[in-house]
Motif scaffolding. Structure first.
Motif, PDB file in Angstrom:
ATOM      1  N   TYR A   1       0.833  -1.202   0.000  1.00 21.14           N
ATOM      2  CA  TYR A   1       0.000   0.000   0.000  1.00 21.14           C
ATOM      3  C   TYR A   1       0.869   1.254   0.000  1.00 21.14           C
ATOM      4  O   TYR A   1       0.575   2.228  -0.700  1.00 21.14           O
ATOM      5  N   MET A   2       1.925   1.218   0.790  1.00 20.08           N
ATOM      6  CA  MET A   2       2.815   2.376   0.869  1.00 20.08           C
ATOM      7  C   MET A   2       3.504   2.637  -0.456  1.00 20.08           C
ATOM      8  O   MET A   2       3.554   3.778  -0.940  1.00 20.08           O
ATOM      9  N   ILE A   3       4.039   1.595  -1.082  1.00 20.56           N
ATOM     10  CA  ILE A   3       4.785   1.801  -2.325  1.00 20.56           C
ATOM     11  C   ILE A   3       3.859   2.214  -3.458  1.00 20.56           C
ATOM     12  O   ILE A   3       4.247   2.993  -4.340  1.00 20.56           O
ATOM     13  N   MET A   4       2.604   1.768  -3.450  1.00 20.51           N
ATOM     14  CA  MET A   4       1.657   2.233  -4.457  1.00 20.51           C
ATOM     15  C   MET A   4       1.375   3.718  -4.276  1.00 20.51           C
ATOM     16  O   MET A   4       1.265   4.468  -5.257  1.00 20.51           O
ATOM     17  N   GLY A   5       1.283   4.172  -3.034  1.00 19.64           N
ATOM     18  CA  GLY A   5       1.099   5.588  -2.783  1.00 19.64           C
ATOM     19  C   GLY A   5       2.288   6.410  -3.253  1.00 19.64           C
ATOM     20  O   GLY A   5       2.123   7.488  -3.849  1.00 19.64           O
TER      21      GLY A   5
END
Length: 337
Positions: free
Chosen positions: A138-142
């Motif tokens: 989720y963090m890397i997609m953000g």
């Protein structure tokens, strides 16, 4: 700018080290939290091994900054390429984890209709409640959403301006953390400073021998984490993980040192094993928690100095075989990771 071939060699080695670090952290994670409850030698072994691997997440993010911010691409083209590589494997493995949890752990799956399960699965995805390690995805997609815009800025910025931007990001996180849970920083904002920092460190040619500085940063950050965590935990009479945070100043120092030490090593041609692990690192990340749940060796039965490294080796081997085998199936490359 560094040469294209050289860039990929050191980046591959770092990516390999980072995914091994992730598996190591998760193999050792249950020990440090038992501060004061288990034998001192056992705790210190787990604590030291965990601290050694704490560079893993920052290095992954810095690699994204070093490799993705340096080139221009239209936002839609970037999103199509990057998100197709991330989202489809993530959805596939999220489904696997979700089904196994409901079928084996709780047995609820057999009492649900397909529509009820799909509704629950959707809620699990929205709430990030399927597996503890998926927070990183989720963090890397953000962060990927920010890269096309951020790239336009950082490619025009001077070295001091890049360091200033990264510094402001980390100072903001540090100040917010002083308020504890009252001011919780979203993961995307917590780690965004590593993107311009990775771009700066990965693409700048430094004059003179800087290896002593990078070694000093790595050793200082590591020792602050080791000694500081023990001291704070002793003062509180319980385990305190505040210095374990991936955006904490000590882990920032440690990660920068490791990143630059790897970048400045003359690696020559990478081994087949390192190239394999680097290529399938995302898939290994997605599946490794499932693998560890089945093969992790108990440190109750064997000393963690033996059980943790063996668990890491076994997990990397089994996870690599799973991802490679899945990638060889028709259309398997789209879901293996």
């Amino acid at each position: 700018m560094i040469k294209q071939q050289e860039k990929f060699i050191w980046a591959d080695q770092l990516r390999t080290a980072a995914i091994v670090g992730v598996v190591t952290v998760h193999s050792a994670a249950s020990i440090p939290s038992l501060f004061g409850q288990i034998a001192s030698a056992t705790w210190w072994t787990g604590h030291l091994i965990d601290c050694l691997a704490r560079f893993c997440v920052p290095v992954f993010v810095m690699l994204s900054g070093a490799l993705l911010l340096r080139t221009h691409s239209r936002p839609l083209d970037f999103y199509r390429r990057r998100f197709s590589r991330i989202v489809f494997p993530f959805l596939f493995w999220s489904l696997i984890y979700s089904l196994l949890q409901l079928a084996i752990k709780s047995g609820r799956l057999w009492q649900m209709s397909p529509s009820e399960y799909l509704s629950l699965f959707g809620k699990q995805l929205v709430q990030d409640s399927i597996s503890y390690h998926f927070w990183y995805v989720y963090m890397i997609m953000g962060l990927y959403l920010l890269i096309p815009v951020l790239g336009k800025w950082v490619r025009r910025m001077s070295g001091p301006a890049l360091l200033g931007l990264s510094g402001l990001c980390f100072i903001g996180v540090f100040c917010a953390d002083l308020f504890g849970e009252a001011l919780k920083v979203p993961d995307v904002l917590r780690y965004v400073g590593y993107l311009p920092l990775g771009y700066y460190l990965g693409n700048r040619q430094f004059k003179g021998n800087m290896q002593p500085l990078w070694l000093f940063l790595a050793l200082s950050g590591f020792l602050i984490t080791v000694v500081g965590t023990f001291w704070i935990s002793s003062q509180h009479e319980r385990f305190d993980a505040s210095l374990y945070g991936y955006a904490s100043p000590n882990i920032l120092m440690y990660s920068v040192g490791i990143f630059m030490l790897f970048r400045n090593i003359n690696w020559g041609m990478p081994s087949r094993l390192s190239a394999f692990i680097s290529r399938y690192s995302y898939g290994i990340y997605l599946v490794h928690v499932l693998t560890l749940s089945q093969i992790k060796l108990s440190w109750f039965m064997q000393h963690p100095l033996l059980s943790i490294p063996l668990s890491v080796v076994l997990c990397m081997a089994v996870s690599g075989v799973i991802i490679f085998s899945l990638s060889r199936l028709p259309a398997g490359k789209y879901i293996s990771g």
